[in-house]
Design an enzyme around this catalytic site. Structure first.
Site, short mmCIF file in Angstrom:
data_model
loop_
_atom_site.label_atom_id
_atom_site.label_comp_id
_atom_site.label_asym_id
_atom_site.label_seq_id
_atom_site.Cartn_x
_atom_site.Cartn_y
_atom_site.Cartn_z
CG HIS A 77 4.91 -12.13 5.04
ND1 HIS A 77 5.16 -10.88 4.50
CD2 HIS A 77 5.75 -12.25 6.11
CE1 HIS A 77 6.10 -10.28 5.22
NE2 HIS A 77 6.46 -11.09 6.21
CE LYS A 89 2.00 -10.75 -0.13
NZ LYS A 89 2.27 -10.51 1.30
CB ALA A 148 -0.92 0.01 1.22
CB CYS A 207 -2.81 -6.26 5.36
SG CYS A 207 -2.39 -4.61 5.96
CD GLN A 260 -3.43 -7.67 -1.57
OE1 GLN A 260 -3.27 -6.64 -0.92
NE2 GLN A 260 -2.57 -8.68 -1.56
#
Length: 338
Positions: free
Chosen positions: A169, A139, A18, A100, A70
């Site tokens: 991640h 993700k 972002a 996130c 996304q």
């Protein structure tokens, strides 16, 4: 590798970030060797779709294919509608954000906060995959804290729902971006599913990319913060993975040209007022490891017109020729020139 019908030129990807991976930056990364890039996180709330911020984040005019958007949210029906809206606007791949860790996002039970509610995760995956006829990817993170890792469960749910690719991640929600990424969970996920798996987290050098691919068995790597101010990292890593050899640091003359093109595209995308201000962080990243970079950054941040900023950046990179024809950016330059 492929994402659905889309054949990617390599397995070195740009992470969605972002405020960073806007269209001009994604395009630059693709030009410099990235095999794939995903847009910044776009809000799923229909009330925000017409906003300037969301419109920019879903603007793919002239972008190299495949075009991936996304989306983030916590309501399956709204996310499904958002996915259809973006496909109608040209998105060729939809990526669902469950990674996130930012508080503002997680406080709305979006992003990695969703990992605490596996039933809702399943409903979101089913709703979005059913809503569109393009590949849907996911993700996510290894779990919401070290004591509660459920990446294997989420990965199996995603494969069953028809998700085309997973990007994991190697941190939990609670980790944020601190500490070292762990790769054993990525390896376990790769072993548990048959769809492509992308490894993300702390991949900063060609050697690290090769190491992560080896220890995880992942199909690709995704680069985030290491690409800030160094978009040529994608060709460096791709070249090393293919040949085992290092590319030299980029020529000053090339980076001077790239900076001019990047800034002009950035101003055109945002307009002069916002473009001037949002370009400052990109410029800061480009110069941070260069001789005189910090002093220049402080002076540049006081400039009040795009023309002044562009001229100052051009002059700064011209001055770098005094240190050699190739950029002298810290240890990276020494290693890549060796």
């Amino acid at each position: 590798m492929n994402i659905g019908p889309h054949i990617l030129r390599n397995n070195v990807f740009v992470a969605p970030m972002a405020g960073v991976t806007d269209r001009p930056f994604r395009q630059l990364c693709k030009q410099l060797g990235a095999g794939y890039a995903v847009s910044e996180m776009a809000a799923s709330d229909p009330r925000l779709w017409a906003s300037e911020k969301t419109s920019r984040r879903t603007n793919h005019d002239g972008e190299m294919e495949p075009k991936a958007v996304q989306i983030a949210g916590a309501d399956p029906a709204i996310l499904a509608t958002c996915a259809k809206f973006n496909v109608d606007r040209g998105a060729q791949i939809i990526d669902i954000n469950m990674g996130c860790p930012v508080k503002k996002v997680c406080n709305s039970w979006c992003g990695s906060a969703l990992l605490q509610n596996e039933k809702l995760v399943g409903e979101i995956l089913d709703a979005v995959v059913s809503a569109v006829d393009v590949p849907v990817t996911l993700k996510f993170r290894t779990g919401w804290n070290r004591e509660n890792k459920n990446a294997l469960t989420i990965a199996r749910m995603a494969e069953e729902a028809g998700i085309a690719m997973l990007t994991l991640h190697g941190r939990t929600r609670a980790d944020g971006y601190s500490g070292d990424a762990e790769y054993d969970t990525i390896a376990a996920v790769k072993a548990a599913v048959s769809i492509p798996v992308v490894a993300n987290g702390d991949i900063t050098t060609p050697e690290k990319a090769k190491h992560v691919l080896r220890v995880t068995g992942a199909d690709a790597v995704m680069i985030g913060r290491a690409a800030q101010g160094r978009p040529w990292i994608f060709r460096e890593i791709d070249h090393y993975l293919r040949t085992g050899e290092y590319l030299p640091a980029p020529l000053v003359s090339e980076v001077r040209m790239l900076m001019s093109e990047h800034l002009q595209a950035h101003y055109a995308f945002y307009g002069d007022y916002m473009g001037l201000r949002t370009a400052r962080k990109h410029i800061g990243w480009y110069v941070r490891d260069l001789p005189g970079g910090e002093e220049f950054r402080q002076r540049m941040n006081r400039l009040e017109s795009c023309e002044e900023q562009l001229a100052a950046v051009d002059a700064f990179f011209e001055s770098q020729n005094a240190h050699g024809e190739r950029l002298q950016y810290g240890l990276a330059a020494e290693k890549l020139a060796a």
